[in-house]
Motif scaffolding. Structure first.
Motif, PDB file in Angstrom:
ATOM      1  N   LEU A  65       0.827  -1.204   0.000  1.00  0.00           N
ATOM      2  CA  LEU A  65       0.000   0.000   0.000  1.00  0.00           C
ATOM      3  C   LEU A  65       0.860   1.252   0.000  1.00  0.00           C
ATOM      4  N   LYS A  66       0.245   2.355  -0.418  1.00  0.00           N
ATOM      5  CA  LYS A  66       0.917   3.651  -0.415  1.00  0.00           C
ATOM      6  C   LYS A  66       0.300   4.538   0.660  1.00  0.00           C
ATOM      7  N   TYR A  67       1.046   5.540   1.075  1.00  0.00           N
ATOM      8  CA  TYR A  67       0.576   6.439   2.133  1.00  0.00           C
ATOM      9  C   TYR A  67      -0.760   7.078   1.783  1.00  0.00           C
ATOM     10  N   ASP A  68      -0.935   7.490   0.534  1.00  0.00           N
ATOM     11  CA  ASP A  68      -2.160   8.210   0.179  1.00  0.00           C
ATOM     12  C   ASP A  68      -3.395   7.316   0.129  1.00  0.00           C
ATOM     13  N   GLU A  69      -3.198   5.998   0.292  1.00  0.00           N
ATOM     14  CA  GLU A  69      -4.346   5.093   0.352  1.00  0.00           C
ATOM     15  C   GLU A  69      -4.952   5.024   1.756  1.00  0.00           C
ATOM     16  N   LEU A  70      -4.241   5.553   2.750  1.00  0.00           N
ATOM     17  CA  LEU A  70      -4.782   5.588   4.107  1.00  0.00           C
ATOM     18  C   LEU A  70      -6.000   6.511   4.165  1.00  0.00           C
ATOM     19  N   ASP A  71      -6.976   6.135   4.988  1.00  0.00           N
ATOM     20  CA  ASP A  71      -8.167   6.964   5.156  1.00  0.00           C
ATOM     21  C   ASP A  71      -8.090   7.844   6.386  1.00  0.00           C
ATOM     22  N   ALA A  72      -7.326   7.437   7.391  1.00  0.00           N
ATOM     23  CA  ALA A  72      -7.190   8.228   8.612  1.00  0.00           C
ATOM     24  C   ALA A  72      -6.028   7.664   9.433  1.00  0.00           C
ATOM     25  N   ILE A  73      -5.579   8.493  10.383  1.00  0.00           N
ATOM     26  CA  ILE A  73      -4.545   8.077  11.319  1.00  0.00           C
ATOM     27  C   ILE A  73      -5.152   8.085  12.714  1.00  0.00           C
ATOM     28  N   ALA A  74      -5.051   6.964  13.430  1.00  0.00           N
ATOM     29  CA  ALA A  74      -5.547   6.870  14.804  1.00  0.00           C
ATOM     30  C   ALA A  74      -4.359   6.783  15.747  1.00  0.00           C
ATOM     31  N   VAL A  75      -4.470   7.464  16.890  1.00  0.00           N
ATOM     32  CA  VAL A  75      -3.354   7.480  17.827  1.00  0.00           C
ATOM     33  C   VAL A  75      -3.852   7.359  19.258  1.00  0.00           C
ATOM     34  N   SER A  76      -3.084   6.645  20.059  1.00  0.00           N
ATOM     35  CA  SER A  76      -3.349   6.554  21.494  1.00  0.00           C
ATOM     36  C   SER A  76      -2.987   7.900  22.119  1.00  0.00           C
ATOM     37  N   SER A  77      -3.959   8.556  22.769  1.00  0.00           N
ATOM     38  CA  SER A  77      -3.805   9.969  23.130  1.00  0.00           C
ATOM     39  C   SER A  77      -3.363  10.229  24.557  1.00  0.00           C
ATOM     40  N   GLY A  78      -3.231   9.160  25.368  1.00  0.00           N
ATOM     41  CA  GLY A  78      -2.841   9.346  26.757  1.00  0.00           C
ATOM     42  C   GLY A  78      -3.992   9.021  27.684  1.00  0.00           C
ATOM     43  N   PRO A  79      -3.699   9.039  28.985  1.00  0.00           N
ATOM     44  CA  PRO A  79      -2.456   9.447  29.640  1.00  0.00           C
ATOM     45  C   PRO A  79      -1.345   8.419  29.452  1.00  0.00           C
ATOM     46  N   GLY A  80      -0.135   8.833  29.832  1.00  0.00           N
ATOM     47  CA  GLY A  80       1.001   7.950  29.704  1.00  0.00           C
ATOM     48  C   GLY A  80       2.300   8.712  29.753  1.00  0.00           C
ATOM     49  N   SER A  81       3.320   8.147  29.163  1.00  0.00           N
ATOM     50  CA  SER A  81       4.646   8.749  29.134  1.00  0.00           C
ATOM     51  C   SER A  81       4.631  10.064  28.372  1.00  0.00           C
ATOM     52  N   TYR A  82       5.152  11.099  28.978  1.00  0.00           N
ATOM     53  CA  TYR A  82       5.196  12.410  28.329  1.00  0.00           C
ATOM     54  C   TYR A  82       5.948  12.324  27.003  1.00  0.00           C
ATOM     55  N   THR A  83       7.137  11.764  27.030  1.00  0.00           N
ATOM     56  CA  THR A  83       7.953  11.693  25.824  1.00  0.00           C
ATOM     57  C   THR A  83       7.327  10.778  24.781  1.00  0.00           C
ATOM     58  N   GLY A  84       6.838   9.614  25.226  1.00  0.00           N
ATOM     59  CA  GLY A  84       6.214   8.682  24.297  1.00  0.00           C
ATOM     60  C   GLY A  84       5.013   9.287  23.596  1.00  0.00           C
ATOM     61  N   LEU A  85       4.167   9.954  24.358  1.00  0.00           N
ATOM     62  CA  LEU A  85       2.987  10.586  23.771  1.00  0.00           C
ATOM     63  C   LEU A  85       3.372  11.661  22.768  1.00  0.00           C
ATOM     64  N   ARG A  86       4.373  12.472  23.101  1.00  0.00           N
ATOM     65  CA  ARG A  86       4.803  13.530  22.184  1.00  0.00           C
ATOM     66  C   ARG A  86       5.270  12.932  20.853  1.00  0.00           C
TER      67      ARG A  86
END
Length: 230
Positions: free
Chosen positions: A53-74
């Motif tokens: 697959l190519k990047y432009d075939e993605l429909d959305a980006i999902a991310v774990s938003s916290g709480p958690g490690s300050y550096t990891g989340l950034r």
């Protein structure tokens, strides 16, 4: 149809998954401290290449938003936002503790009785954890908080409910909570981008997207820098 890239970096685990219509096509992860910045973009590239697959075939980006490690989340959220800006794709945010709960529910529902409460814990420092309490079906019944755990923690709930404690903050709480007859602990639970799959698909279908320009991690607590050893 949806093709979602999912990113989890809230703890020592750095994890990326690719899911199509709620089915995980592949994932890569490593559970190692301070390696997130080094491997996260490599993981994304390798996943897409292996799936053809190519990047432009993605429909959305999902991310774990916290709480958690300050550096990891950034690192995780900066990566997700960068991809959203570059590809002009929507951003989906999933609270980390909620993702952990769905990881347990979807892994083995038969092991969770209807009256069992689920208590994900993320290690903060000393005897403090980021935590919340959920029903066996995933409904939050005790709000997300930073709590210092002692022998009286969750006492009211433990009197009438079984509680399953899990996550990288749970093991250090076993000594003070483990003696209670209704407390049990799940060893070796590791946060994974795979755990975001169900909630990410729901939010995508409902168009529950974040403002990419202004979205920030859910730190829960202010960052306190440690003193560098001399």
């Amino acid at each position: 149809m949806s093709l979602l890239l999912q990113i989890e970096t809230a703890t020592t685990s750095c994890s990326v998954a690719l899911a199509k219509d709620g089915v995980v096509l592949g994932f890569k992860q490593i559970n190692q401290r301070n390696i997130h910045a080094e491997v996260i973009t490599l993981f994304v590239e390798e996943l897409l290449v292996s799936a053809g697959l190519k990047y432009d075939e993605l429909d959305a980006i999902a991310v774990s938003s916290g709480p958690g490690s300050y550096t990891g989340l950034r690192i995780g959220i900066s990566t997700a936002k960068g991809l959203c800006f570059a590809l002009d794709k929507p951003l989906i945010a999933i609270e980390t503790l909620e993702a952990m709960v769905y990881g347990i529910i979807n892994a083995d529902q038969s092991a969770i009785s209807a009256d069992t409460l689920l208590c994900p814990m993320i290690d903060a420092r000393r005897m403090e954890v980021f935590t919340a309490v959920f029903s066996a079906g995933g409904t939050k019944i005790k709000p997300t908080a930073a709590e210092i755990i002692d022998a009286n923690s969750f006492a009211d709930l433990l009197e009438i409910n079984k509680i399953l404690f899990f996550g990288d903050g749970a093991e250090k709480c076993r000594e003070v909570l483990g003696a209670h007859r209704n407390a049990s602990f799940l060893p070796d639970f590791v946060n994974s981008a795979v755990h975001l799959t169900q909630k990410a698909l729901e939010k995508f279908r409902n168009k529950e997207f974040e403002d990419v320009a202004y979205f920030e991690p859910y730190y829960l607590k202010d960052f306190i820098a440690g003193k560098k050893a001399v």
